[in-house]
Design an enzyme around this catalytic site. Structure first.
Site, PDB file in Angstrom:
ATOM      1  N   LYS A  44      17.627  44.670  39.175  1.00 17.99           N
ATOM      2  CA  LYS A  44      16.802  45.886  39.168  1.00 17.99           C
ATOM      3  C   LYS A  44      17.642  47.151  38.995  1.00 17.99           C
ATOM      4  O   LYS A  44      17.199  48.089  38.329  1.00 17.99           O
ATOM      5  CB  LYS A  44      15.871  45.962  40.385  1.00 17.99           C
ATOM      6  CG  LYS A  44      16.553  45.910  41.733  1.00 17.99           C
ATOM      7  CD  LYS A  44      15.487  45.823  42.803  1.00 17.99           C
ATOM      8  CE  LYS A  44      16.037  45.836  44.217  1.00 17.99           C
ATOM      9  NZ  LYS A  44      17.382  45.272  44.470  1.00 17.99           N
ATOM     10  N   ARG A  96      11.378  48.919  50.786  1.00 18.22           N
ATOM     11  CA  ARG A  96      11.784  47.543  51.049  1.00 18.22           C
ATOM     12  C   ARG A  96      10.971  46.928  52.183  1.00 18.22           C
ATOM     13  O   ARG A  96      11.209  45.779  52.561  1.00 18.22           O
ATOM     14  CB  ARG A  96      13.258  47.513  51.432  1.00 18.22           C
ATOM     15  CG  ARG A  96      14.161  46.980  50.326  1.00 18.22           C
ATOM     16  CD  ARG A  96      15.516  46.954  50.923  1.00 18.22           C
ATOM     17  NE  ARG A  96      16.526  46.208  50.278  1.00 18.22           N
ATOM     18  CZ  ARG A  96      17.407  46.692  49.423  1.00 18.22           C
ATOM     19  NH1 ARG A  96      17.308  47.911  48.987  1.00 18.22           N
ATOM     20  NH2 ARG A  96      18.389  45.947  48.991  1.00 18.22           N
ATOM     21  N   ARG A 106      29.132  39.522  40.287  1.00 16.78           N
ATOM     22  CA  ARG A 106      28.725  40.921  40.245  1.00 16.78           C
ATOM     23  C   ARG A 106      29.890  41.839  40.636  1.00 16.78           C
ATOM     24  O   ARG A 106      30.644  41.528  41.544  1.00 16.78           O
ATOM     25  CB  ARG A 106      27.548  41.131  41.202  1.00 16.78           C
ATOM     26  CG  ARG A 106      26.925  42.495  41.031  1.00 16.78           C
ATOM     27  CD  ARG A 106      25.514  42.454  41.389  1.00 16.78           C
ATOM     28  NE  ARG A 106      25.326  42.766  42.798  1.00 16.78           N
ATOM     29  CZ  ARG A 106      24.186  43.256  43.274  1.00 16.78           C
ATOM     30  NH1 ARG A 106      23.166  43.442  42.469  1.00 16.78           N
ATOM     31  NH2 ARG A 106      24.067  43.512  44.550  1.00 16.78           N
ATOM     32  N   ARG A 119      31.227  43.882  46.045  1.00 17.16           N
ATOM     33  CA  ARG A 119      30.680  44.528  47.239  1.00 17.16           C
ATOM     34  C   ARG A 119      30.810  43.615  48.449  1.00 17.16           C
ATOM     35  O   ARG A 119      30.652  42.402  48.323  1.00 17.16           O
ATOM     36  CB  ARG A 119      29.197  44.843  47.008  1.00 17.16           C
ATOM     37  CG  ARG A 119      28.984  46.172  46.347  1.00 17.16           C
ATOM     38  CD  ARG A 119      27.580  46.334  45.854  1.00 17.16           C
ATOM     39  NE  ARG A 119      26.544  45.946  46.803  1.00 17.16           N
ATOM     40  CZ  ARG A 119      25.249  46.087  46.569  1.00 17.16           C
ATOM     41  NH1 ARG A 119      24.834  46.597  45.428  1.00 17.16           N
ATOM     42  NH2 ARG A 119      24.365  45.713  47.460  1.00 17.16           N
ATOM     43  N   ARG A 160      20.655  38.268  52.953  1.00 14.54           N
ATOM     44  CA  ARG A 160      19.883  39.296  52.227  1.00 14.54           C
ATOM     45  C   ARG A 160      18.666  38.690  51.543  1.00 14.54           C
ATOM     46  O   ARG A 160      17.610  39.320  51.463  1.00 14.54           O
ATOM     47  CB  ARG A 160      20.783  39.995  51.196  1.00 14.54           C
ATOM     48  CG  ARG A 160      21.828  40.874  51.851  1.00 14.54           C
ATOM     49  CD  ARG A 160      22.856  41.354  50.862  1.00 14.54           C
ATOM     50  NE  ARG A 160      22.337  42.318  49.937  1.00 14.54           N
ATOM     51  CZ  ARG A 160      22.881  42.586  48.750  1.00 14.54           C
ATOM     52  NH1 ARG A 160      23.960  41.933  48.358  1.00 14.54           N
ATOM     53  NH2 ARG A 160      22.360  43.493  47.969  1.00 14.54           N
TER      54      ARG A 160
HETATM   55  P1  AMP Z   1      21.087  47.503  47.776  1.00 17.85           P
HETATM   56  O1  AMP Z   1      22.261  48.073  47.054  1.00 17.85           O
HETATM   57  O2  AMP Z   1      19.790  48.112  47.295  1.00 17.85           O
HETATM   58  O3  AMP Z   1      21.058  46.004  47.753  1.00 17.85           O
HETATM   59  O4  AMP Z   1      21.230  47.948  49.317  1.00 17.85           O
HETATM   60  C1  AMP Z   1      22.343  47.573  50.110  1.00 17.85           C
HETATM   61  C2  AMP Z   1      21.978  47.586  51.579  1.00 17.85           C
HETATM   62  O5  AMP Z   1      21.565  48.907  51.970  1.00 17.85           O
HETATM   63  C3  AMP Z   1      20.814  46.684  51.953  1.00 17.85           C
HETATM   64  O6  AMP Z   1      21.192  45.353  52.176  1.00 17.85           O
HETATM   65  C4  AMP Z   1      20.310  47.360  53.233  1.00 17.85           C
HETATM   66  O7  AMP Z   1      21.135  47.062  54.330  1.00 17.85           O
HETATM   67  C5  AMP Z   1      20.484  48.831  52.908  1.00 17.85           C
HETATM   68  N1  AMP Z   1      19.243  49.385  52.270  1.00 17.85           N
HETATM   69  C6  AMP Z   1      19.119  49.871  50.992  1.00 17.85           C
HETATM   70  N2  AMP Z   1      17.867  50.293  50.744  1.00 17.85           N
HETATM   71  C7  AMP Z   1      17.164  50.062  51.894  1.00 17.85           C
HETATM   72  C8  AMP Z   1      15.821  50.254  52.289  1.00 17.85           C
HETATM   73  N3  AMP Z   1      14.904  50.781  51.436  1.00 17.85           N
HETATM   74  N4  AMP Z   1      15.452  49.890  53.549  1.00 17.85           N
HETATM   75  C9  AMP Z   1      16.353  49.381  54.418  1.00 17.85           C
HETATM   76  N5  AMP Z   1      17.627  49.149  54.114  1.00 17.85           N
HETATM   77  C10 AMP Z   1      18.058  49.485  52.863  1.00 17.85           C
END
Ligand code: AMP
Length: 212
Positions: free
Chosen positions: A13, A88, A123, A156, A167
């Site tokens: 995404k 989320r 990644r 990461r 996750r």
């Molecule tokens: P992402 O890069 O979008 O996968 O986000 C990395 C991490 O940031 C996630 O695993 C969550 O711990 C936190 N995070 C990002 N967006 C959200 C959200 N909308 N709600 C809660 N935690 C978030």
């Protein structure tokens, strides 16, 4: 146009959001990237979010809702925006509605868990600007540094296999119910995310064109 990209971690995404963002001239807002920057720079929000983000859990709703509220109030969001990684949870989706934020389209990129786990090891991410690449499916131009700012790409912390498993569980339990929420509102479109990046992009554009 205001678009949400939904999908499991690693579904692609972020990559699609960046493409649409460049094409339509509207910003992508990635709560994950904002949180990673805050953790790196050690802000109070970063300190509060660190343990959650690094273990694969969601950061509490009130923190991310606050982040989004502030970000959407900035001028560059006036002609439209793309949300990548927010909402989320159903609580976060409801918060957007309560803020009076209009959402035109929700695109869910569908990829099976076993394909995700396979992909995550390849990644790579730019810690400076948050851009995401993949050694095989979406490499940067030289395969080593970020196309945008030349930073050396890295894996990461939360892309490690044990964290990815966590996750994915979090995604199925807390994020997937959002699909029903937006389906009921007539806004959800799904796209097959298991084809090539370019084919996913073509499907995404055809969904976007369909709502004009
Ligand atoms: P992402 O890069 O979008 O996968 O986000 C990395 C991490 O940031 C996630 O695993 C969550 O711990 C936190 N995070 C990002 N967006 C959200 C959200 N909308 N709600 C809660 N935690 C978030």
């Amino acid at each position: 146009m205001n678009i949400i990209f939904l999908g499991a971690p690693g579904a692609g995404k972020g990559t699609q959001a960046e493409k649409v963002s460049a094409h339509c001239g509207i910003p992508t807002i990635s709560t994950g990237a904002i949180i990673r920057t805050a953790i790196k720079t050690g802000t109070p929000m970063g300190l509060a979010a660190k343990a959650y983000a690094e273990s694969g859990a969601l950061v509490p709703d009130e923190i991310v809702i606050g982040i989004i509220k502030e970000r959407l109030a900035e001028d560059d969001c006036k002609k439209g925006f793309i949300l990548d990684g927010f909402p989320r949870t159903v609580v976060q989706a409801e918060a957007l509605d309560r803020m009076g934020v209009r959402i035109d389209l929700v695109i869910s990129i569908e990829v099976r868990d076993e394909v995700i786990v396979d992909r995550m090891s390849g990644r790579r991410c730019c810690e400076k600007c948050g851009a995401s690449y993949h050694v095989k499916f979406n490499p940067s131009k030289d395969g080593v540094t970020c196309d945008k700012d030349g930073t050396v790409l890295s894996l990461r912390k939360d892309d490690k296999p044990e964290v990815v498993k966590e996750r994915l569980e979090t995604y199925h339990k807390q994020t997937e119910p959002i699909k029903a929420y937006y389906e009921a509102a007539g806004k959800l479109q799904t796209v097959d995310g298991e084809v090539s990046v370019d084919d996913v992009t073509a499907a995404v554009y055809s969904v976007i064109d369909g709502i004009h």
